[in-house]
Design an enzyme around this catalytic site. Structure first.
Site, PDB file in Angstrom:
ATOM      1  N   GLY A 100      61.458  73.328  -8.122  1.00 52.33           N
ATOM      2  CA  GLY A 100      60.951  74.376  -9.008  1.00 52.33           C
ATOM      3  C   GLY A 100      62.054  75.207  -9.619  1.00 52.33           C
ATOM      4  N   ARG A 101      63.225  75.103  -9.052  1.00 51.12           N
ATOM      5  CA  ARG A 101      64.330  75.882  -9.611  1.00 51.12           C
ATOM      6  C   ARG A 101      65.663  75.168  -9.430  1.00 51.12           C
ATOM      7  NH1 ARG A 101      65.839  80.565  -5.494  1.00 51.12           N
ATOM      8  NH2 ARG A 101      65.026  79.688  -3.577  1.00 51.12           N
ATOM      9  N   LYS A 121      71.158  74.845  -8.884  1.00 55.97           N
ATOM     10  CA  LYS A 121      70.029  75.577  -8.290  1.00 55.97           C
ATOM     11  C   LYS A 121      69.970  76.957  -8.931  1.00 55.97           C
ATOM     12  CE  LYS A 121      68.073  76.739  -3.778  1.00 55.97           C
ATOM     13  NZ  LYS A 121      68.232  76.578  -2.329  1.00 55.97           N
ATOM     14  N   ARG A 191      63.785  64.156   0.325  1.00 53.22           N
ATOM     15  CA  ARG A 191      63.273  64.872   1.508  1.00 53.22           C
ATOM     16  C   ARG A 191      62.135  64.084   2.149  1.00 53.22           C
ATOM     17  NH1 ARG A 191      64.134  70.247  -0.672  1.00 53.22           N
ATOM     18  NH2 ARG A 191      65.677  69.908  -2.280  1.00 53.22           N
ATOM     19  N   ASP A 264      59.396  69.628   3.453  1.00 51.10           N
ATOM     20  CA  ASP A 264      60.080  69.453   2.161  1.00 51.10           C
ATOM     21  C   ASP A 264      61.532  69.952   2.231  1.00 51.10           C
ATOM     22  OD1 ASP A 264      58.162  71.822   2.300  1.00 51.10           O
ATOM     23  OD2 ASP A 264      59.608  72.532   0.818  1.00 51.10           O
ATOM     24  N   ASN A 265      61.898  70.581   3.337  1.00 50.68           N
ATOM     25  CA  ASN A 265      63.286  71.018   3.485  1.00 50.68           C
ATOM     26  C   ASN A 265      64.051  70.143   4.473  1.00 50.68           C
ATOM     27  OD1 ASN A 265      62.905  73.102   1.681  1.00 50.68           O
ATOM     28  ND2 ASN A 265      62.433  74.630   3.243  1.00 50.68           N
ATOM     29  N   ASP A 274      68.621  73.110   2.035  1.00 51.33           N
ATOM     30  CA  ASP A 274      67.849  74.276   1.597  1.00 51.33           C
ATOM     31  C   ASP A 274      68.060  75.490   2.509  1.00 51.33           C
ATOM     32  OD1 ASP A 274      66.984  73.079  -0.641  1.00 51.33           O
ATOM     33  OD2 ASP A 274      64.844  73.170  -0.198  1.00 51.33           O
TER      34      ASP A 274
END
Ligand code: AMP
Ligand code: MG
Length: 505
Positions: A100-101, A121, A191, A264-265, A274
């Site tokens: 998302g970023r 990032k 991931r 997801d991390n 992350d």
């Protein structure tokens, strides 16, 4: 794609060889999107020459580099994209997350043929931004930059950091903060959640494509064994299990809490990924919660090993359709792999802790010796890093004042010290050699929250990045004495207790 997205293409900096394998997988796996530069700035906050050399990048921090590491222009050969993934967040499945970023510019092959993905990032919104602004604030960028390089210095597998820039643009969080961008590097940012998204959508071929990609590009050695040839996906799950167990054992041994161990991390390569509200434990406290938004303590320090297994089971579930035509048999196979995890973790952790205690042999009583020390440390709120560093200087039969003074319960310490001395005598431990060995595994310096905070304040308030640079240099060699930085080897100041870190970054 935002109308402000950059489209200018500049010459690629010297010596970068682009080879964008992930982008060739097809658009089921990502969205093509270019970075959106900030309106104002950018200026360098830091540049990591060692990471640049690792990429085979000759250029010093030039204006061209500044331009593409801030998303103002794209190097020729880049194929920017945001990766798709899902994941279990705090135990609940979230069907679509994705970068998302963060935007991957592409992959480069360094002169040794190693593959590195280059990701920006904080580089603006992507189709996965949901309500987010796609930005990263200077505060969290400095924390990730310093911590990822500190972990590397500690010998713990991690994403790396190449550069960090800031802008004049304001980013709105709990307060207004300066915006920034981090250049992050990893052989792959895939991931566990990258697989989960296709499992929940019942897109079997996509799971297979991604698994084949990960194996051929990142685990080619797996294909050498006959077992792996018979079932490469089971071999992949097994290898990721081994690496994850090893990684979390390293976290536990150094006192690192990740803070947001959502699936997801979790990296498919078993590297630390992350950095958000992470923390290094100071006073020993097994239930330490570094993330102030983790109200239930799901990701408390002592929960990390079992959360690792939970996340591996999410990955295993997503791989089930590849393991065997019979769903029942697939479950049996996956379970057999997951059942190995606890033993793997315990063996890794025990070996690391034995080394921290300076022991060369393994005895049945070692576990009790360690857990009694940890209990004593907990009861006396002894700083984890300082204790183990000072333990290197332990002299059997001596009063060991520097160590003893860390405990309020001095008698308790004396009692433990007598057992430790006896244990060392049993293996004829040589004090000098043991001390050198222990100083090589018990860091003198870690990134304490207050240290990052001091660097952040100086950077934010005074635009002075000298402390970022000091900490960067210090943490590259956490085991070395570095007398010029002695002030960072002691206990945290009292105000450190008020620092609050949460997910909002
Ligand atoms: P994290 O908790 O940082 O691992 O992020 C979880 C998800 O939220 C990921 O999909 C991120 O890309 C996304 N995310 C986090 N912060 C932002 C932001 N400021 N703008 C857009 N997406 C974000
Ligand atoms: Mg994340």
């Amino acid at each position: 794609m935002s109308s402000k997205s950059t489209t200018v293409v500049t010459d690629t900096p010297a010596n970068l060889t682009w080879s964008n394998s992930f982008s060739r997988l097809g658009e089921a796996f990502y969205s093509r999107v270019a970075p959106t530069p900030y309106q104002s700035g950018p200026e360098w906050v830091h540049f990591n020459p060692a990471a640049a050399a690792m990429l085979g990048l000759d250029d010093l921090p030039s204006t061209t580099l500044l331009s593409w590491l801030s998303g103002r222009s794209l190097p020729e050969g880049a194929a920017p994209l945001a990766m798709l993934y899902a994941g279990h967040q705090f135990g609940h499945y979230v069907p679509q997350l994705g970068d998302g970023r963060a935007i991957m510019l592409g992959e480069v092959l360094n002169p040794a043929g190693q593959r590195w993905e280059i990701q920006l990032k904080g580089s603006g919104v992507t189709p996965y931004s949901r309500d987010g602004d796609g930005r990263a604030v200077l505060r969290s960028t400095i924390r990730e930059y310093l911590c990822s390089e500190a972990m590397h210095g500690l010998g713990i597998p991690t994403t790396r950091a190449l550069a960090m820039i800031r802008s004049e643009d304001e980013v709105y969080r709990e307060q207004i903060e300066p915006g920034a961008m981090l250049t992050r590097l990893a052989p792959s940012h895939v991931r566990f959640g990258s697989f989960e998204v296709f499992f929940y959508r019942s897109e079997l071929e996509a799971i297979r494509t991604l698994a084949d990609y990960v194996i051929s590009h990142h685990y080619p050695e797996l294909l050498a064994s006959d077992a792996a040839k018979a079932n490469p996906y089971l071999a992949l799950l097994s290898e990721v299990t081994v690496r994850t167990a090893r990684l979390i054992a390293q976290w536990q041994a150094v006192g690192f809490a990740h803070g947001v161990m959502n699936s997801d991390n979790m990296s498919i390569l078993g590297i630390t990924l992350d950095y958000g509200p992470f923390g290094f434990m100071e006073a020993y406290q097994p239930g330490y919660i570094c993330n102030h938004s983790d109200y239930s303590g799901r990701y408390a320090f002592d929960q990390q090993p079992q959360i690792g297994l939970f996340n591996l089971s999410c990955l295993a579930q997503a791989l089930l359709p590849l393991l065997h035509d019979s769903p029942d048999e697939a479950v049996v196979q996956a379970k057999a792999v997951l059942d190995e995890y606890q033993g793997l973790f315990i063996r890794e952790y025990a070996a690391l802790m034995r080394a921290k205690l300076g022991l060369l042999t393994s005895q049945d009583e070692d576990q009790a010796l360690l857990s009694d020390l940890l209990d004593l440390m907990q009861a006396n709120q002894v700083d984890y890093t300082i204790l183990f560093r000072r333990l290197g200087g332990f002299v059997p039969g001596d009063k060991n004042t520097a160590l003893r003074d860390l405990f309020l319960d001095r008698e308790g310490f004396d009692h433990w010290a007598a057992r430790y001395a006896a244990r060392l005598a049993q293996e004829h431990s040589n004090d000098t050699e043991r001390c050198a060995r222990m100083h090589g595994v018990n860091p003198k310096y870690i990134l304490r929250n207050y240290m990052a905070e001091l660097a952040i304040r100086k950077a934010q308030d005074e635009r002075d990045y000298s402390l970022v640079d000091d900490l960067f240099r210090l943490l590259q060699q956490p085991f070395a004495e570095q007398p010029e930085f002695e002030r960072f080897a002691g206990h945290p100041p009292e105000w450190a207790g008020q620092i609050s870190v949460s997910c909002s970054s």
